[in-house]
Design a protein around this motif. Structure first.
Motif, PDB file in Angstrom:
ATOM      1  N   GLU A   1     -44.860  24.697  17.927  1.00 47.04           N
ATOM      2  CA  GLU A   1     -44.887  25.689  16.854  1.00 47.04           C
ATOM      3  C   GLU A   1     -46.319  26.094  16.528  1.00 47.04           C
ATOM      4  O   GLU A   1     -47.239  25.288  16.601  1.00 47.04           O
ATOM      5  CB  GLU A   1     -44.237  25.136  15.588  1.00 47.04           C
ATOM      6  CG  GLU A   1     -42.760  24.901  15.692  1.00 47.04           C
ATOM      7  CD  GLU A   1     -42.173  24.431  14.382  1.00 47.04           C
ATOM      8  OE1 GLU A   1     -42.943  24.037  13.477  1.00 47.04           O
ATOM      9  OE2 GLU A   1     -40.948  24.453  14.260  1.00 47.04           O
ATOM     10  N   ALA A   2     -46.484  27.344  16.148  1.00 51.03           N
ATOM     11  CA  ALA A   2     -47.799  27.827  15.719  1.00 51.03           C
ATOM     12  C   ALA A   2     -48.152  27.177  14.385  1.00 51.03           C
ATOM     13  O   ALA A   2     -47.279  26.907  13.560  1.00 51.03           O
ATOM     14  CB  ALA A   2     -47.775  29.345  15.576  1.00 51.03           C
ATOM     15  N   PRO A   3     -49.428  26.935  14.157  1.00 51.02           N
ATOM     16  CA  PRO A   3     -49.826  26.309  12.886  1.00 51.02           C
ATOM     17  C   PRO A   3     -49.610  27.240  11.699  1.00 51.02           C
ATOM     18  O   PRO A   3     -49.638  28.461  11.840  1.00 51.02           O
ATOM     19  CB  PRO A   3     -51.313  26.012  13.077  1.00 51.02           C
ATOM     20  CG  PRO A   3     -51.752  26.792  14.246  1.00 51.02           C
ATOM     21  CD  PRO A   3     -50.552  27.139  15.048  1.00 51.02           C
ATOM     22  N   ARG A   4     -49.382  26.655  10.544  1.00 55.52           N
ATOM     23  CA  ARG A   4     -49.229  27.415   9.303  1.00 55.52           C
ATOM     24  C   ARG A   4     -50.599  27.653   8.701  1.00 55.52           C
ATOM     25  O   ARG A   4     -51.521  26.867   8.900  1.00 55.52           O
ATOM     26  CB  ARG A   4     -48.349  26.667   8.317  1.00 55.52           C
ATOM     27  CG  ARG A   4     -46.926  26.455   8.828  1.00 55.52           C
ATOM     28  CD  ARG A   4     -46.011  25.930   7.766  1.00 55.52           C
ATOM     29  NE  ARG A   4     -45.928  26.810   6.620  1.00 55.52           N
ATOM     30  CZ  ARG A   4     -45.175  27.920   6.540  1.00 55.52           C
ATOM     31  NH1 ARG A   4     -44.464  28.285   7.567  1.00 55.52           N
ATOM     32  NH2 ARG A   4     -45.152  28.642   5.436  1.00 55.52           N
ATOM     33  N   PHE A   5     -50.728  28.750   7.946  1.00 55.77           N
ATOM     34  CA  PHE A   5     -51.985  29.049   7.285  1.00 55.77           C
ATOM     35  C   PHE A   5     -51.734  29.479   5.853  1.00 55.77           C
ATOM     36  O   PHE A   5     -50.624  29.850   5.474  1.00 55.77           O
ATOM     37  CB  PHE A   5     -52.755  30.158   8.023  1.00 55.77           C
ATOM     38  CG  PHE A   5     -52.176  31.532   7.810  1.00 55.77           C
ATOM     39  CD1 PHE A   5     -52.638  32.350   6.790  1.00 55.77           C
ATOM     40  CD2 PHE A   5     -51.161  32.002   8.617  1.00 55.77           C
ATOM     41  CE1 PHE A   5     -52.100  33.606   6.580  1.00 55.77           C
ATOM     42  CE2 PHE A   5     -50.614  33.256   8.423  1.00 55.77           C
ATOM     43  CZ  PHE A   5     -51.092  34.067   7.398  1.00 55.77           C
ATOM     44  N   LEU A   6     -52.778  29.415   5.054  1.00 51.30           N
ATOM     45  CA  LEU A   6     -52.757  29.895   3.677  1.00 51.30           C
ATOM     46  C   LEU A   6     -54.118  30.502   3.387  1.00 51.30           C
ATOM     47  O   LEU A   6     -55.151  29.875   3.638  1.00 51.30           O
ATOM     48  CB  LEU A   6     -52.489  28.757   2.688  1.00 51.30           C
ATOM     49  CG  LEU A   6     -52.584  29.128   1.210  1.00 51.30           C
ATOM     50  CD1 LEU A   6     -51.442  30.052   0.810  1.00 51.30           C
ATOM     51  CD2 LEU A   6     -52.593  27.891   0.355  1.00 51.30           C
ATOM     52  N   ARG A   7     -54.116  31.735   2.905  1.00 51.11           N
ATOM     53  CA  ARG A   7     -55.344  32.401   2.495  1.00 51.11           C
ATOM     54  C   ARG A   7     -55.248  32.643   0.993  1.00 51.11           C
ATOM     55  O   ARG A   7     -54.319  33.286   0.514  1.00 51.11           O
ATOM     56  CB  ARG A   7     -55.510  33.725   3.215  1.00 51.11           C
ATOM     57  CG  ARG A   7     -56.800  34.438   2.865  1.00 51.11           C
ATOM     58  CD  ARG A   7     -56.873  35.840   3.447  1.00 51.11           C
ATOM     59  NE  ARG A   7     -56.153  35.992   4.680  1.00 51.11           N
ATOM     60  CZ  ARG A   7     -56.731  36.093   5.884  1.00 51.11           C
ATOM     61  NH1 ARG A   7     -58.022  36.042   6.000  1.00 51.11           N
ATOM     62  NH2 ARG A   7     -55.981  36.242   6.959  1.00 51.11           N
TER      63      ARG A   7
ATOM     64  N   GLY B   1     -49.818  34.314  13.982  1.00 47.67           N
ATOM     65  CA  GLY B   1     -49.185  35.138  15.003  1.00 47.67           C
ATOM     66  C   GLY B   1     -47.855  35.726  14.589  1.00 47.67           C
ATOM     67  O   GLY B   1     -47.225  36.432  15.375  1.00 47.67           O
ATOM     68  N   SER B   2     -47.389  35.459  13.378  1.00 44.09           N
ATOM     69  CA  SER B   2     -46.118  36.019  12.918  1.00 44.09           C
ATOM     70  C   SER B   2     -46.315  36.650  11.541  1.00 44.09           C
ATOM     71  O   SER B   2     -47.412  36.656  11.001  1.00 44.09           O
ATOM     72  CB  SER B   2     -45.032  34.942  12.878  1.00 44.09           C
ATOM     73  OG  SER B   2     -45.359  33.956  11.935  1.00 44.09           O
ATOM     74  N   ARG B   3     -45.257  37.150  10.970  1.00 40.92           N
ATOM     75  CA  ARG B   3     -45.335  37.789   9.663  1.00 40.92           C
ATOM     76  C   ARG B   3     -45.754  36.793   8.590  1.00 40.92           C
ATOM     77  O   ARG B   3     -45.443  35.611   8.667  1.00 40.92           O
ATOM     78  CB  ARG B   3     -43.979  38.369   9.268  1.00 40.92           C
ATOM     79  CG  ARG B   3     -43.592  39.533  10.098  1.00 40.92           C
ATOM     80  CD  ARG B   3     -42.293  40.104   9.609  1.00 40.92           C
ATOM     81  NE  ARG B   3     -42.325  41.512   9.912  1.00 40.92           N
ATOM     82  CZ  ARG B   3     -41.889  42.452   9.126  1.00 40.92           C
ATOM     83  NH1 ARG B   3     -41.339  42.140   7.988  1.00 40.92           N
ATOM     84  NH2 ARG B   3     -41.964  43.708   9.480  1.00 40.92           N
ATOM     85  N   SER B   4     -46.435  37.324   7.591  1.00 40.76           N
ATOM     86  CA  SER B   4     -46.857  36.463   6.494  1.00 40.76           C
ATOM     87  C   SER B   4     -46.243  36.964   5.192  1.00 40.76           C
ATOM     88  O   SER B   4     -45.720  38.074   5.122  1.00 40.76           O
ATOM     89  CB  SER B   4     -48.383  36.448   6.384  1.00 40.76           C
ATOM     90  OG  SER B   4     -48.867  37.731   6.094  1.00 40.76           O
ATOM     91  N   GLN B   5     -46.323  36.138   4.190  1.00 39.57           N
ATOM     92  CA  GLN B   5     -45.822  36.467   2.856  1.00 39.57           C
ATOM     93  C   GLN B   5     -47.020  36.574   1.927  1.00 39.57           C
ATOM     94  O   GLN B   5     -47.927  35.735   1.972  1.00 39.57           O
ATOM     95  CB  GLN B   5     -44.879  35.373   2.373  1.00 39.57           C
ATOM     96  CG  GLN B   5     -44.311  35.619   1.001  1.00 39.57           C
ATOM     97  CD  GLN B   5     -43.405  34.481   0.557  1.00 39.57           C
ATOM     98  OE1 GLN B   5     -43.546  33.344   0.994  1.00 39.57           O
ATOM     99  NE2 GLN B   5     -42.470  34.786  -0.307  1.00 39.57           N
ATOM    100  N   LEU B   6     -47.041  37.602   1.091  1.00 35.84           N
ATOM    101  CA  LEU B   6     -48.133  37.802   0.145  1.00 35.84           C
ATOM    102  C   LEU B   6     -47.575  37.745  -1.265  1.00 35.84           C
ATOM    103  O   LEU B   6     -46.633  38.462  -1.597  1.00 35.84           O
ATOM    104  CB  LEU B   6     -48.811  39.155   0.386  1.00 35.84           C
ATOM    105  CG  LEU B   6     -49.977  39.497  -0.527  1.00 35.84           C
ATOM    106  CD1 LEU B   6     -51.132  38.527  -0.312  1.00 35.84           C
ATOM    107  CD2 LEU B   6     -50.447  40.916  -0.267  1.00 35.84           C
ATOM    108  N   ARG B   7     -48.158  36.876  -2.080  1.00 40.23           N
ATOM    109  CA  ARG B   7     -47.770  36.765  -3.488  1.00 40.23           C
ATOM    110  C   ARG B   7     -48.993  37.054  -4.343  1.00 40.23           C
ATOM    111  O   ARG B   7     -50.112  36.679  -3.988  1.00 40.23           O
ATOM    112  CB  ARG B   7     -47.246  35.364  -3.799  1.00 40.23           C
ATOM    113  CG  ARG B   7     -45.923  35.091  -3.137  1.00 40.23           C
ATOM    114  CD  ARG B   7     -45.375  33.762  -3.540  1.00 40.23           C
ATOM    115  NE  ARG B   7     -46.221  32.717  -2.951  1.00 40.23           N
ATOM    116  CZ  ARG B   7     -46.171  31.450  -3.275  1.00 40.23           C
ATOM    117  NH1 ARG B   7     -45.324  31.037  -4.189  1.00 40.23           N
ATOM    118  NH2 ARG B   7     -46.959  30.569  -2.703  1.00 40.23           N
TER     119      ARG B   7
END
Length: 79
Positions: free
Chosen positions: A13-19, A40-46
């Motif tokens: 699995e690709a690693p998870r990220f948080l910005r 490499g995939s869609r992200s969620q923005l809050r």
């Protein structure tokens, strides 16, 4: 103020990220933006809004510390 955190890859699995980004808004308040997902995939923005800078910085620190506790590592941080 910005912070980019990443969790180590597990298996194939690709690693998870948080910005995390803390910005002043146009009305004198502060915005905390949290973008998360897998690389490499869609992200969620809050988006969270705060009236006071101290309150926004405390939320930024709390969010960063919570993710560090979950196993994320800080790759880049700027004040």
């Amino acid at each position: 103020m910005h912070a980019f955190l990443q969790q180590p890859a597990i298996g194939s699995e690709a690693p998870r990220f948080l910005r995390l980004t803390l910005l002043p808004d146009l009305f004198g308040g502060w915005e905390l933006l949290r973008e998360s997902g897998r690389i490499g995939s869609r992200s969620q923005l809050r988006r969270e809004l705060y009236l006071e800078e101290a309150e926004a910085r405390a939320a930024f620190d709390k969010a960063r510390d919570a993710e560090l506790h979950r196993g994320f590592a800080v790759l880049h941080c700027s004040a």
